[in-house]
Scaffold this active site. Structure first.
Site, short mmCIF file in Angstrom:
data_model
loop_
_atom_site.label_atom_id
_atom_site.label_comp_id
_atom_site.label_asym_id
_atom_site.label_seq_id
_atom_site.Cartn_x
_atom_site.Cartn_y
_atom_site.Cartn_z
N LYS A 209 0.84 -1.20 0.00
CA LYS A 209 0.00 0.00 0.00
C LYS A 209 0.88 1.26 0.00
CE LYS A 209 -3.43 2.30 2.83
NZ LYS A 209 -4.27 2.26 4.02
N GLU A 215 10.56 -4.89 4.13
CA GLU A 215 10.56 -6.30 3.73
C GLU A 215 10.21 -6.45 2.25
OE1 GLU A 215 9.11 -5.03 6.39
OE2 GLU A 215 9.08 -6.42 8.09
N GLY A 269 -4.72 -1.81 5.25
CA GLY A 269 -3.96 -2.96 4.75
C GLY A 269 -4.61 -4.28 5.13
N ARG A 270 -5.04 -4.41 6.39
CA ARG A 270 -5.58 -5.70 6.85
C ARG A 270 -7.00 -5.97 6.39
NH1 ARG A 270 -4.26 -2.19 10.79
NH2 ARG A 270 -5.83 -1.43 12.23
N GLU A 355 -4.17 -6.33 15.34
CA GLU A 355 -3.64 -5.03 14.93
C GLU A 355 -4.74 -3.98 15.11
OE1 GLU A 355 -0.32 -4.73 11.84
OE2 GLU A 355 -1.97 -3.86 10.72
N HIS A 386 -5.50 -32.80 18.54
CA HIS A 386 -4.35 -33.61 18.96
C HIS A 386 -3.18 -32.72 19.36
CE1 HIS A 386 -6.17 -37.40 17.57
NE2 HIS A 386 -6.79 -36.59 16.72
N LYS A 514 9.96 -0.77 13.99
CA LYS A 514 10.49 -0.48 12.65
C LYS A 514 11.56 0.61 12.74
CE LYS A 514 6.18 -1.11 10.01
NZ LYS A 514 5.20 -0.46 9.15
O1 F6P Z 1 3.36 -3.51 9.82
C1 F6P Z 1 2.12 -2.95 9.70
C2 F6P Z 1 1.64 -2.71 8.31
O2 F6P Z 1 1.55 -1.33 8.13
C3 F6P Z 1 0.32 -3.39 8.11
O3 F6P Z 1 -0.75 -2.72 8.65
C4 F6P Z 1 0.29 -3.57 6.64
O4 F6P Z 1 -0.66 -4.52 6.28
C5 F6P Z 1 1.71 -4.00 6.38
O5 F6P Z 1 2.47 -3.24 7.29
C6 F6P Z 1 2.20 -3.84 4.97
O6 F6P Z 1 2.16 -2.52 4.55
P1 F6P Z 1 2.29 -2.14 3.02
O7 F6P Z 1 1.16 -2.73 2.28
O8 F6P Z 1 2.26 -0.63 3.00
O9 F6P Z 1 3.61 -2.66 2.51
#
Ligand code: F6P
Length: 545
Positions: A209, A215, A269-270, A355, A386, A514
């Protein structure tokens, strides 16, 4: 308009619930069932192809009625209206929360800041449809002219968990494309995925987003480098597409503007799998099923928006959860789907729920003086039986558990499905009824067990029962029912956030780690460890030596 800020503990209903709790906290559910033969009749909701039985909870008619009064006193109805109307309910980020618009049927205009967002949503959906059709039918091919065989979704958090959960969940409906997910900045994760792939036939979907997430950008760069060992620079445009709100950053990365699927800041995002973030879903199962999933979610939206609270699935589930969380002091809830397809549902909802509602400051800016967000965990049944069910049955904690099962299996193996579902029903019955010392003693007698051995073992074989469960029985796992199920939990967490008087749609809590990781990375790069707490300094020195 913003959500109202009402401290739930100051409502009349809360005070009455607290007094009521003192009276009923030790009541066993079997007494409640005995006292009211119509209990299940009253405490279940049938909607579309969903049956929700919530009668196996530690609640009476009075509890439900007081919880409904609580919903009224915090003005849940007003909050729902604002949620669907695109009001600025994510006040701390100054945004609307409109994932519901992504699955609206398009007949009505939905406004954000006086702009109807439906035409842009429709345009992006058409783009998703056209693109997925072209990839699936090999109208678009890789740089050597071969059809695409694999798709890699590069994203993390909401840009990974939703698509990964749905692609796995709808595996039965999948086409020939193999869809992979790379999320962790762990280089081993990327390499393990890359080693299965041929660059000539792989499409990469970078989903972020913000397009600033460490990452995702690191993984995207590593993958582009790997790709360029075989493909030429010009081929990147054919093999890489992106989903983002940050068009400038995506373009700087080298993605062709035609290959950018936009999203909007009013989609959290979520909650974004319904947007172009779900591109890998549409690629995996085809746009038709993607749209059926949206339609299923929309039906749940309509149910939530229009149904009276006493017959409203997300509202009832949220109120039950508040009852356990805030009166019984319960900390976690388990979620057990009786289908292997939904093995990623709990990890997905962990982000959605934790979150969103892991907050300690009220909407009035003051620290809350009560518990908020529940801890969510779970695994499919019967595997989980189990693994951790011992603790749910005989541990010292109360773990309210949602059992999600389907009347039909997808491959239609009756023998397996009846065995699976008999476990599903047996577990909620066992959790409710338990087993008394007398029953255990009778079993020992019937087995001719030596009395002294029986006497020693009896206490360990007693089950107290009285463990709360909700049973969700759904006809069949389809794109539509899965869409409705996910929307149900989205609305449940919304209701909880409204009651707890918190802002469910920001996530400042992920920022501090972060920030510190960024400064630690430059210290590692320069091998120059700055002043930290003694433990962190010690650990960093050990890492570098
Ligand atoms: O780490 C939190 C977060 O901002 C989430 O809410 C989001 O889904 C994720 O990182 C990834 O963010 P992006 O889509 O901006 O890479």
């Amino acid at each position: 308009m913003a959500l109202k800020a009402i401290n739930p503990t100051e409502t009349e209903a809360w005070k009455k619930l607290a007094a009521h709790f003192e009276q009923v906290k030790n009541v066993h559910m079997h007494e409640l069932f005995k006292a009211d033969p119509l209990r299940t009749e009253k405490m279940h909701i049938e909607w579309n192809n969903f049956l929700v039985d919530y009668s196996k909870n530690r609640v009476s008619d009075e509890t439900i009625s007081l919880l409904l009064s609580l919903a009224k006193e915090v003005d849940l109805a007003d909050a729902i209206q604002k949620y669907f109307d695109g009001d600025c309910i994510n006040q701390t980020e100054n945004r609307a929360v409109l994932h519901t618009a992504l699955r609206a049927n398009g007949k009505e205009a939905i406004f954000v800041d006086s702009v109807n967002v439906m035409p842009e949503i429709t345009a992006v959906k058409n783009k998703i449809k056209q693109f997925s059709d072209e990839i699936i039918t090999a109208k678009r091919v890789g740089f050597t002219g071969k059809p695409f065989t694999d798709v890699v979704n590069i994203g993390i958090g909401g840009s990974d968990l939703g698509p990964a959960m749905i692609v796995e969940g709808l595996q039965f409906y999948k086409n020939h494309l193999n869809v992979h997910f790379v999320s962790n900045v762990d280089g081993d994760h990327v390499q393990e995925v890359l080693k299965q792939l041929n660059p000539e036939t792989t499409l990469f979907v970078i989903v972020s987003k913000t397009f600033t997430t460490q990452e995702t950008l690191t993984n995207a760069q590593t993958i582009r480098k790997w790709f360029l060992q075989t493909g030429k620079q010009e081929a990147v445009a054919q093999h890489f597409v992106a989903v983002s709100t940050n068009i400038q950053k995506v373009t700087e990365f080298g993605i062709n503007p035609d290959s950018i699927f936009p999203m909007w800041d009013w989609v959290g995002g979520r909650f974004s799998l319904w947007s172009a973030v779900g591109l890998s879903i549409s690629l995996a199962v085809g746009y038709k099923y993607f749209e059926e999933m949206l339609a299923g979610a929309n039906e749940m939206d309509q149910h939530f928006k229009n149904e009276s609270f006493d017959n409203n699935i997300p509202v009832i589930l949220a109120l039950l959860s508040v009852w356990y969380n805030n009166f019984y002091g319960v900390e976690s809830e388990a979620l057990i789907p009786y289908t292997q397809y939904l093995q990623k549902l709990a990890p997905y909802l962990q982000q959605g729920i934790m979150e969103s509602n892991g907050k300690c400051v009220g909407r009035d800016g003051k620290p809350v003086n009560y518990q908020t967000g529940t801890i969510i965990w779970g695994e499919p049944g019967t595997n989980s039986q189990h693994a951790f069910f011992q603790l749910i049955h005989q541990g010292t904690k109360i773990i309210p558990t949602d059992f999600i099962g389907f009347k039909q299996s997808l491959h239609g193996d009756k023998d397996h499905h009846d065995k699976l579902m008999s476990n599903f029903f047996a577990q909620t019955e066992a959790l409710l009824k338990g087993k008394t010392a007398d029953q255990v003693a009778d079993e020992f007698k019937a087995q001719n067990t030596l009395p002294e051995k029986a006497e020693f073992l009896i206490p360990f074989k007693v089950f107290q029962g009285n463990k709360p469960t909700n049973t969700l029985l759904i006809d069949k796992l389809t794109p539509a029912s899965l869409g409705a199920l996910v929307a149900m939990y989205e609305h449940k967490l919304f209701v909880q956030g409204v009651i707890w008087n918190i802002f469910s749609y920001d996530q400042w809590g992920v920022e501090l780690g972060k920030q510190l990781a960024t400064s630690i990375l430059s210290e590692i790069d320069t091998e120059n460890i700055a002043q930290h707490d003694a433990s962190t300094t010690f650990l960093l020195r050990k890492y570098l030596n």
